[in-house]
Design a protein around this motif. Structure first.
Motif, PDB file in Angstrom:
ATOM      1  N   GLY A   1      -0.168   0.356  -6.904  1.00 44.28           N
ATOM      2  CA  GLY A   1       1.854   0.876  -7.124  1.00 44.28           C
ATOM      3  C   GLY A   1       1.427   1.461  -5.884  1.00 44.28           C
ATOM      4  N   GLN A   2      -0.035   2.360  -4.993  1.00 40.80           N
ATOM      5  CA  GLN A   2       0.424   2.728  -3.981  1.00 40.80           C
ATOM      6  C   GLN A   2       0.908   1.639  -2.520  1.00 40.80           C
ATOM      7  N   PHE A   3       0.861   2.236  -1.314  1.00 39.04           N
ATOM      8  CA  PHE A   3       2.130   1.787  -0.120  1.00 39.04           C
ATOM      9  C   PHE A   3       0.870   1.877   0.786  1.00 39.04           C
ATOM     10  N   ILE A   4       0.703   1.313   1.957  1.00 41.17           N
ATOM     11  CA  ILE A   4       0.136   0.457   3.217  1.00 41.17           C
ATOM     12  C   ILE A   4       1.293   1.314   4.571  1.00 41.17           C
ATOM     13  N   GLN A   5       1.411   1.546   4.893  1.00 36.53           N
ATOM     14  CA  GLN A   5       1.785   1.837   6.271  1.00 36.53           C
ATOM     15  C   GLN A   5       1.149   0.487   7.176  1.00 36.53           C
ATOM     16  N   LEU A   6       2.207  -0.585   7.668  1.00 34.35           N
ATOM     17  CA  LEU A   6       1.647  -1.707   8.067  1.00 34.35           C
ATOM     18  C   LEU A   6       2.471  -1.325   9.908  1.00 34.35           C
ATOM     19  N   SER A   7       1.983  -2.187  11.178  1.00 32.35           N
ATOM     20  CA  SER A   7       2.370  -1.773  12.030  1.00 32.35           C
ATOM     21  C   SER A   7       1.755  -2.703  13.468  1.00 32.35           C
ATOM     22  N   ILE A   8       2.125  -2.996  14.491  1.00 30.82           N
ATOM     23  CA  ILE A   8       2.934  -3.667  15.378  1.00 30.82           C
ATOM     24  C   ILE A   8       3.060  -2.159  16.836  1.00 30.82           C
ATOM     25  N   PRO A   9       2.146  -2.437  17.803  1.00 31.30           N
ATOM     26  CA  PRO A   9       1.990  -1.532  19.081  1.00 31.30           C
ATOM     27  C   PRO A   9       3.717  -2.349  19.674  1.00 31.30           C
ATOM     28  N   LYS A  10       4.044  -0.928  20.481  1.00 31.79           N
ATOM     29  CA  LYS A  10       4.694  -1.225  20.563  1.00 31.79           C
ATOM     30  C   LYS A  10       7.053  -1.766  19.996  1.00 31.79           C
TER      31      LYS A  10
ATOM     32  N   GLY B   1       7.105  -1.247  16.064  1.00 28.07           N
ATOM     33  CA  GLY B   1       7.508  -0.078  14.799  1.00 28.07           C
ATOM     34  C   GLY B   1       6.321  -0.075  13.620  1.00 28.07           C
ATOM     35  N   GLU B   2       6.530  -0.185  12.663  1.00 28.53           N
ATOM     36  CA  GLU B   2       5.922   0.374  11.558  1.00 28.53           C
ATOM     37  C   GLU B   2       6.818   0.450  10.184  1.00 28.53           C
ATOM     38  N   ALA B   3       6.070  -0.433   8.891  1.00 26.19           N
ATOM     39  CA  ALA B   3       6.952  -0.590   7.834  1.00 26.19           C
ATOM     40  C   ALA B   3       5.842  -0.198   6.791  1.00 26.19           C
ATOM     41  N   PRO B   4       6.839   0.586   6.068  1.00 27.83           N
ATOM     42  CA  PRO B   4       5.563   0.914   3.725  1.00 27.83           C
ATOM     43  C   PRO B   4       5.812  -0.170   3.312  1.00 27.83           C
ATOM     44  N   ILE B   5       4.629  -0.933   3.525  1.00 26.03           N
ATOM     45  CA  ILE B   5       4.657  -1.907   2.081  1.00 26.03           C
ATOM     46  C   ILE B   5       3.989  -1.817   0.840  1.00 26.03           C
ATOM     47  N   SER B   6       3.978  -2.206   0.179  1.00 24.03           N
ATOM     48  CA  SER B   6       3.385  -2.071  -1.432  1.00 24.03           C
ATOM     49  C   SER B   6       2.352  -2.946  -1.246  1.00 24.03           C
ATOM     50  N   VAL B   7       1.429  -2.605  -1.866  1.00 22.90           N
ATOM     51  CA  VAL B   7       0.441  -3.465  -2.480  1.00 22.90           C
ATOM     52  C   VAL B   7       0.587  -4.225  -2.887  1.00 22.90           C
ATOM     53  N   SER B   8      -0.006  -5.389  -2.874  1.00 20.99           N
ATOM     54  CA  SER B   8       0.634  -6.584  -3.666  1.00 20.99           C
ATOM     55  C   SER B   8      -0.738  -6.899  -4.592  1.00 20.99           C
ATOM     56  N   SER B   9      -1.995  -6.976  -4.045  1.00 21.48           N
ATOM     57  CA  SER B   9      -3.391  -7.279  -4.856  1.00 21.48           C
ATOM     58  C   SER B   9      -4.525  -6.709  -3.750  1.00 21.48           C
ATOM     59  N   TYR B  10      -5.763  -6.354  -4.456  1.00 26.42           N
ATOM     60  CA  TYR B  10      -6.737  -5.672  -3.128  1.00 26.42           C
ATOM     61  C   TYR B  10      -8.054  -5.917  -3.889  1.00 26.42           C
ATOM     62  N   GLY B  11      -8.975  -6.143  -3.227  1.00 27.88           N
ATOM     63  CA  GLY B  11     -10.437  -6.650  -3.785  1.00 27.88           C
ATOM     64  C   GLY B  11     -11.366  -5.781  -2.543  1.00 27.88           C
ATOM     65  N   GLU B  12     -12.519  -6.187  -3.046  1.00 28.19           N
ATOM     66  CA  GLU B  12     -13.858  -5.244  -1.717  1.00 28.19           C
ATOM     67  C   GLU B  12     -13.133  -5.900  -0.324  1.00 28.19           C
ATOM     68  N   GLY B  13     -13.621  -5.095   0.478  1.00 32.39           N
ATOM     69  CA  GLY B  13     -12.871  -5.650   2.056  1.00 32.39           C
ATOM     70  C   GLY B  13     -11.423  -5.925   1.904  1.00 32.39           C
ATOM     71  N   TRP B  14     -10.254  -6.251   1.741  1.00 29.54           N
ATOM     72  CA  TRP B  14      -9.611  -6.728   1.824  1.00 29.54           C
ATOM     73  C   TRP B  14      -8.278  -6.346   0.579  1.00 29.54           C
ATOM     74  N   VAL B  15      -6.135  -5.885   1.522  1.00 24.94           N
ATOM     75  CA  VAL B  15      -5.843  -5.973   1.068  1.00 24.94           C
ATOM     76  C   VAL B  15      -4.539  -7.348   1.039  1.00 24.94           C
ATOM     77  N   GLU B  16      -3.759  -7.463   0.057  1.00 23.03           N
ATOM     78  CA  GLU B  16      -2.836  -8.292   0.407  1.00 23.03           C
ATOM     79  C   GLU B  16      -1.387  -7.347   0.468  1.00 23.03           C
ATOM     80  N   PHE B  17      -0.436  -8.290   1.178  1.00 25.57           N
ATOM     81  CA  PHE B  17       1.389  -7.462   0.883  1.00 25.57           C
ATOM     82  C   PHE B  17       2.194  -8.825   0.991  1.00 25.57           C
ATOM     83  N   THR B  18       2.997  -8.745   0.409  1.00 23.90           N
ATOM     84  CA  THR B  18       3.973  -9.574  -0.275  1.00 23.90           C
ATOM     85  C   THR B  18       5.228  -9.151   0.675  1.00 23.90           C
ATOM     86  N   ILE B  19       5.459  -9.285   1.973  1.00 26.46           N
ATOM     87  CA  ILE B  19       6.490  -8.914   2.929  1.00 26.46           C
ATOM     88  C   ILE B  19       7.451 -10.108   3.198  1.00 26.46           C
ATOM     89  N   ARG B  20       9.324  -8.946   2.631  1.00 27.40           N
ATOM     90  CA  ARG B  20      10.145  -9.980   2.711  1.00 27.40           C
ATOM     91  C   ARG B  20      10.498  -9.444   4.625  1.00 27.40           C
TER      92      ARG B  20
END
Length: 263
Positions: free
Chosen positions: A36-45, A47-66
């Motif tokens: 249920g937490q969110f992570i800020q995703l960004s690309i230099p120059k 911007g950034e966007a807050p995206i909820s984590v849709s899945s995660y595991g050891e060493g990775w996370v997934e984001f389902t983005i519209r």
């Protein structure tokens, strides 16, 4: 000293097209979020966007983005092996410890399935963690259905109701999620249950009201209040509603408080 607002470069491990407008990105990272937490995703120059984590595991996370704006449109151009910048995780997630041994009712609409996906999979994988799971999930139409493999999997173990707003398709009922809340056996749960609702603001409001009409107390309703974040650490005030900083106190709220969080 750890800088909580410094993005770190992370490698895109995989990209899965869910629908024409939604993609799931699997990203390599040592961030260990809570459900249920969110992570800020960004690309230099860009911007950034807050995206909820849709899945995660050891060493990775997934984001389902519209794809709905400048940042997400640019993220959609990324391919496996490209770099995406992450910072977080932020906010308060689902009170999963409180849900243990409860009868869980989970109601989600559209991309609102993303914030509950990892939690529902936890209930699926950890036999006996919760007493039972009742799921109602709605989509606008067949083309907007995401996580099809998960939906099929959940239907084999949980009591599931999937619906489309205005279409009749095999495996789906026709109508809104609110129409099927009456089919949940709340009375059989006694006091041993909790309800999770995620979706557009109006959907959450009407679903919560329908739950209460069916005897659910507001203390047993939890929502994810996904307002637009900016700094994510309670400094900029962009997500503030009255005295509440959604990025700090949410995005998950009990409905006792959430019902008064009006834009």
């Amino acid at each position: 000293m750890n800088n909580v607002v410094m993005p770190k470069p992370c490698k895109v491990l995989d990209v899965v097209r869910e629908t024409e407008m939604e993609y799931t990105f699997k990203v390599e990272t040592d961030i260990a979020p809570e459900h249920g937490q969110f992570i800020q995703l960004s690309i230099p120059k860009i911007g950034e966007a807050p995206i909820s984590v849709s899945s995660y595991g050891e060493g990775w996370v997934e984001f389902t983005i519209r794809s709905v704006g400048k940042v997400t449109n640019k993220i959609f151009e990324l391919k496996r092996g490209d770099t995406l910048f992450l910072r977080g995780a932020y906010g308060k997630g689902w009170p999963v410890d409180k849900f243990k041994d409860k009868n869980m009712v989970i109601i989600a609409g559209g991309t609102g399935v993303a914030p509950i996906r990892s939690m529902v999979n936890k209930f699926y994988d950890e036999e006996g963690y919760v007493k039972s799971v009742n799921v109602i999930i709605g989509f606008k139409n067949e083309k907007s259905v995401i996580f099809k493999k998960d939906l099929d999997k959940w239907s084999k173990k949980f009591n599931t109701i999937y619906c489309l707003d205005n279409e009749e398709k095999e495996g789906f009922n026709k109508g809104f999620v609110t129409e099927y809340i009456k089919d949940i056996p709340f009375k059989s749960f006694g006091d041993n249950y909790e309800t999770v609702i995620v979706g557009p603001p109006n959907m959450m409001k009407f679903a919560a009201e329908e739950c209460m009409r069916n005897g659910v107390s507001q203390e047993k309703i939890w929502v994810s209040f996904e307002r637009k974040m900016s700094c994510a650490v309670g400094k900029c005030g962009h997500c503030r509603i009255d005295e509440t900083y959604v990025c700090l106190e949410g995005p998950v709220f009990n409905y006792v408080k959430a019902k008064d969080l009006i834009d």
